[in-house]
Design a protein around this motif. Sequence first.
Motif, PDB file in Angstrom:
ATOM      1  N   ASP A 111      -4.347   6.495  10.784  1.00 53.88           N
ATOM      2  CA  ASP A 111      -4.096   5.814   9.515  1.00 53.88           C
ATOM      3  C   ASP A 111      -4.370   6.687   8.299  1.00 53.88           C
ATOM      4  O   ASP A 111      -4.015   6.346   7.183  1.00 53.88           O
ATOM      5  CB  ASP A 111      -4.878   4.505   9.430  1.00 53.88           C
ATOM      6  N   ILE A 112      -4.979   7.849   8.506  1.00 47.48           N
ATOM      7  CA  ILE A 112      -5.227   8.764   7.388  1.00 47.48           C
ATOM      8  C   ILE A 112      -3.910   9.270   6.798  1.00 47.48           C
ATOM      9  O   ILE A 112      -3.836   9.701   5.658  1.00 47.48           O
ATOM     10  CB  ILE A 112      -6.143   9.938   7.805  1.00 47.48           C
ATOM     11  N   PHE A 113      -2.826   9.183   7.560  1.00 50.28           N
ATOM     12  CA  PHE A 113      -1.522   9.641   7.100  1.00 50.28           C
ATOM     13  C   PHE A 113      -0.656   8.499   6.568  1.00 50.28           C
ATOM     14  O   PHE A 113       0.509   8.711   6.257  1.00 50.28           O
ATOM     15  CB  PHE A 113      -0.797  10.376   8.235  1.00 50.28           C
ATOM     16  N   SER A 114      -1.236   7.320   6.436  1.00 52.83           N
ATOM     17  CA  SER A 114      -0.473   6.182   5.924  1.00 52.83           C
ATOM     18  C   SER A 114      -0.295   6.311   4.407  1.00 52.83           C
ATOM     19  O   SER A 114      -1.079   6.971   3.715  1.00 52.83           O
ATOM     20  CB  SER A 114      -1.182   4.861   6.241  1.00 52.83           C
ATOM     21  N   LYS A 115       0.724   5.678   3.878  1.00 53.57           N
ATOM     22  CA  LYS A 115       0.984   5.696   2.438  1.00 53.57           C
ATOM     23  C   LYS A 115      -0.204   5.111   1.675  1.00 53.57           C
ATOM     24  O   LYS A 115      -0.623   5.658   0.655  1.00 53.57           O
ATOM     25  CB  LYS A 115       2.261   4.918   2.141  1.00 53.57           C
ATOM     26  N   ASP A 116      -0.761   4.014   2.181  1.00 53.65           N
ATOM     27  CA  ASP A 116      -1.891   3.373   1.502  1.00 53.65           C
ATOM     28  C   ASP A 116      -3.082   4.315   1.394  1.00 53.65           C
ATOM     29  O   ASP A 116      -3.713   4.412   0.342  1.00 53.65           O
ATOM     30  CB  ASP A 116      -2.310   2.088   2.228  1.00 53.65           C
ATOM     31  N   PHE A 117      -3.405   5.017   2.483  1.00 51.18           N
ATOM     32  CA  PHE A 117      -4.556   5.924   2.445  1.00 51.18           C
ATOM     33  C   PHE A 117      -4.298   7.083   1.493  1.00 51.18           C
ATOM     34  O   PHE A 117      -5.163   7.451   0.697  1.00 51.18           O
ATOM     35  CB  PHE A 117      -4.881   6.470   3.837  1.00 51.18           C
ATOM     36  N   LEU A 118      -3.098   7.656   1.553  1.00 51.18           N
ATOM     37  CA  LEU A 118      -2.787   8.809   0.714  1.00 51.18           C
ATOM     38  C   LEU A 118      -2.774   8.457  -0.765  1.00 51.18           C
ATOM     39  O   LEU A 118      -3.063   9.304  -1.613  1.00 51.18           O
ATOM     40  CB  LEU A 118      -1.449   9.416   1.135  1.00 51.18           C
ATOM     41  N   GLU A 119      -2.468   7.205  -1.093  1.00 54.08           N
ATOM     42  CA  GLU A 119      -2.478   6.767  -2.483  1.00 54.08           C
ATOM     43  C   GLU A 119      -3.835   6.231  -2.913  1.00 54.08           C
ATOM     44  O   GLU A 119      -4.035   5.958  -4.093  1.00 54.08           O
ATOM     45  CB  GLU A 119      -1.400   5.705  -2.696  1.00 54.08           C
ATOM     46  N   SER A 120      -4.771   6.124  -1.993  1.00 58.47           N
ATOM     47  CA  SER A 120      -6.095   5.600  -2.333  1.00 58.47           C
ATOM     48  C   SER A 120      -6.953   6.695  -2.948  1.00 58.47           C
ATOM     49  O   SER A 120      -6.590   7.869  -2.973  1.00 58.47           O
ATOM     50  CB  SER A 120      -6.782   5.056  -1.081  1.00 58.47           C
ATOM     51  N   GLU A 121      -8.110   6.311  -3.423  1.00 65.52           N
ATOM     52  CA  GLU A 121      -9.032   7.277  -4.014  1.00 65.52           C
ATOM     53  C   GLU A 121      -9.992   7.851  -2.971  1.00 65.52           C
ATOM     54  O   GLU A 121     -10.929   8.553  -3.318  1.00 65.52           O
ATOM     55  CB  GLU A 121      -9.803   6.622  -5.155  1.00 65.52           C
ATOM     56  N   ARG A 122      -9.764   7.556  -1.711  1.00 64.57           N
ATOM     57  CA  ARG A 122     -10.648   8.080  -0.662  1.00 64.57           C
ATOM     58  C   ARG A 122     -10.379   9.532  -0.354  1.00 64.57           C
ATOM     59  O   ARG A 122     -11.132  10.178   0.339  1.00 64.57           O
ATOM     60  CB  ARG A 122     -10.484   7.267   0.630  1.00 64.57           C
TER      61      ARG A 122
END
Length: 120
Positions: free
Chosen positions: A108-119
Amino acid sequence: VGERVQDFAYSLVRKEGENLVIEAVPRPEIETGYGRRILWVSDKFVMTRIEYYSKKGDLIKTQVNNGITVSGNGLWRPRKVELENLLLGRKTSAEIEQRELKTDIQGDIFSKDFLESERM
Protein backbone atom coordinates in the motif's frame (compact mmCIF):
# COMPACT_ATOMS: atom_id res chain seq x y z
CA VAL A 1 10.49 -6.18 -10.15
CA GLY A 2 11.40 -5.53 -13.77
CA GLU A 3 9.26 -5.20 -16.83
CA ARG A 4 7.17 -8.09 -18.09
CA VAL A 5 9.52 -9.29 -20.81
CA GLN A 6 6.77 -11.37 -22.40
CA ASP A 7 4.94 -8.11 -23.24
CA PHE A 8 7.65 -7.01 -25.70
CA ALA A 9 9.43 -8.31 -28.78
CA TYR A 10 13.19 -7.76 -28.49
CA SER A 11 15.72 -7.66 -31.29
CA LEU A 12 19.44 -6.97 -31.36
CA VAL A 13 20.17 -3.82 -33.36
CA ARG A 14 23.98 -3.75 -33.01
CA LYS A 15 26.90 -3.97 -30.60
CA GLU A 16 28.31 -0.60 -29.55
CA GLY A 17 31.45 -0.79 -27.41
CA GLU A 18 30.62 -2.88 -24.34
CA ASN A 19 26.89 -2.39 -24.93
CA LEU A 20 24.33 -4.40 -26.81
CA VAL A 21 21.80 -2.09 -28.46
CA ILE A 22 18.37 -3.74 -28.32
CA GLU A 23 15.01 -2.67 -29.69
CA ALA A 24 11.97 -3.39 -27.50
CA VAL A 25 8.59 -3.20 -29.26
CA PRO A 26 5.35 -3.80 -27.32
CA ARG A 27 3.31 -6.75 -28.53
CA PRO A 28 0.08 -5.66 -30.33
CA GLU A 29 -2.19 -6.58 -27.40
CA ILE A 30 -0.13 -4.54 -24.89
CA GLU A 31 -1.19 -0.95 -24.18
CA THR A 32 1.76 1.39 -23.66
CA GLY A 33 2.54 5.04 -24.28
CA TYR A 34 5.53 4.22 -26.45
CA GLY A 35 5.83 2.71 -29.90
CA ARG A 36 9.26 1.28 -29.14
CA ARG A 37 12.35 1.72 -26.99
CA ILE A 38 16.01 1.38 -27.84
CA LEU A 39 18.02 -0.03 -24.90
CA TRP A 40 21.79 0.07 -24.40
CA VAL A 41 22.62 -2.90 -22.16
CA SER A 42 26.16 -3.17 -20.77
CA ASP A 43 28.14 -6.35 -20.31
CA LYS A 44 27.05 -6.14 -16.63
CA PHE A 45 23.39 -6.37 -17.80
CA VAL A 46 22.68 -2.77 -16.81
CA MET A 47 20.71 -0.41 -19.04
CA THR A 48 23.05 2.53 -19.58
CA ARG A 49 20.81 4.42 -22.01
CA ILE A 50 17.17 4.21 -23.12
CA GLU A 51 15.52 6.04 -25.98
CA TYR A 52 11.72 6.22 -25.97
CA TYR A 53 9.87 6.64 -29.26
CA SER A 54 6.26 7.62 -29.92
CA LYS A 55 3.89 5.35 -31.78
CA LYS A 56 4.54 7.55 -34.83
CA GLY A 57 8.28 6.82 -34.55
CA ASP A 58 9.51 10.14 -33.13
CA LEU A 59 12.16 10.21 -30.39
CA ILE A 60 10.38 11.77 -27.40
CA LYS A 61 12.50 10.97 -24.33
CA THR A 62 15.99 9.79 -23.40
CA GLN A 63 17.35 8.31 -20.19
CA VAL A 64 21.05 7.99 -19.37
CA ASN A 65 22.26 5.97 -16.37
CA ASN A 66 25.75 6.74 -15.03
CA GLY A 67 27.99 5.76 -12.14
CA ILE A 68 27.14 2.08 -12.33
CA THR A 69 28.07 0.29 -9.09
CA VAL A 70 27.35 -3.12 -7.64
CA SER A 71 24.94 -3.19 -4.68
CA GLY A 72 25.22 -5.35 -1.58
CA ASN A 73 23.07 -8.07 -3.13
CA GLY A 74 25.28 -8.26 -6.23
CA LEU A 75 23.04 -6.27 -8.59
CA TRP A 76 24.51 -3.51 -10.76
CA ARG A 77 22.71 -0.18 -10.29
CA PRO A 78 23.18 3.40 -11.55
CA ARG A 79 24.09 6.15 -9.10
CA LYS A 80 22.90 8.93 -11.43
CA VAL A 81 19.89 8.97 -13.76
CA GLU A 82 19.32 11.76 -16.27
CA LEU A 83 16.02 12.05 -18.15
CA GLU A 84 15.33 14.42 -21.01
CA ASN A 85 11.78 14.96 -22.26
CA LEU A 86 12.22 16.24 -25.82
CA LEU A 87 8.51 17.04 -26.20
CA LEU A 88 8.37 19.33 -23.18
CA GLY A 89 11.96 20.54 -23.31
CA ARG A 90 12.59 19.43 -19.71
CA LYS A 91 15.48 17.63 -18.05
CA THR A 92 15.47 15.77 -14.75
CA SER A 93 18.54 14.48 -12.96
CA ALA A 94 18.56 12.25 -9.88
CA GLU A 95 21.61 11.21 -7.92
CA ILE A 96 21.39 8.26 -5.55
CA GLU A 97 23.42 8.94 -2.41
CA GLN A 98 22.43 5.80 -0.56
CA ARG A 99 20.48 2.72 -1.55
CA GLU A 100 18.90 0.41 0.99
CA LEU A 101 17.00 -2.59 -0.24
CA LYS A 102 14.15 -3.84 1.90
CA THR A 103 11.96 -6.80 1.23
CA ASP A 104 9.38 -6.03 3.93
CA ILE A 105 7.77 -3.01 2.23
CA GLN A 106 3.98 -3.16 2.29
CA GLY A 107 2.25 -2.88 -1.08
CA ASP A 108 0.00 0.00 0.00
CA ILE A 109 3.02 2.32 0.16
CA PHE A 110 2.64 2.65 -3.62
CA SER A 111 -1.04 3.59 -3.49
CA LYS A 112 -2.18 7.03 -4.66
CA ASP A 113 -3.52 7.83 -1.18
CA PHE A 114 -0.20 7.06 0.51
CA LEU A 115 1.86 8.97 -2.06
CA GLU A 116 -0.37 12.03 -1.64
CA SER A 117 -0.31 11.82 2.15
CA GLU A 118 2.11 13.62 4.43
CA ARG A 119 3.60 10.33 5.65
CA MET A 120 6.23 10.45 2.91
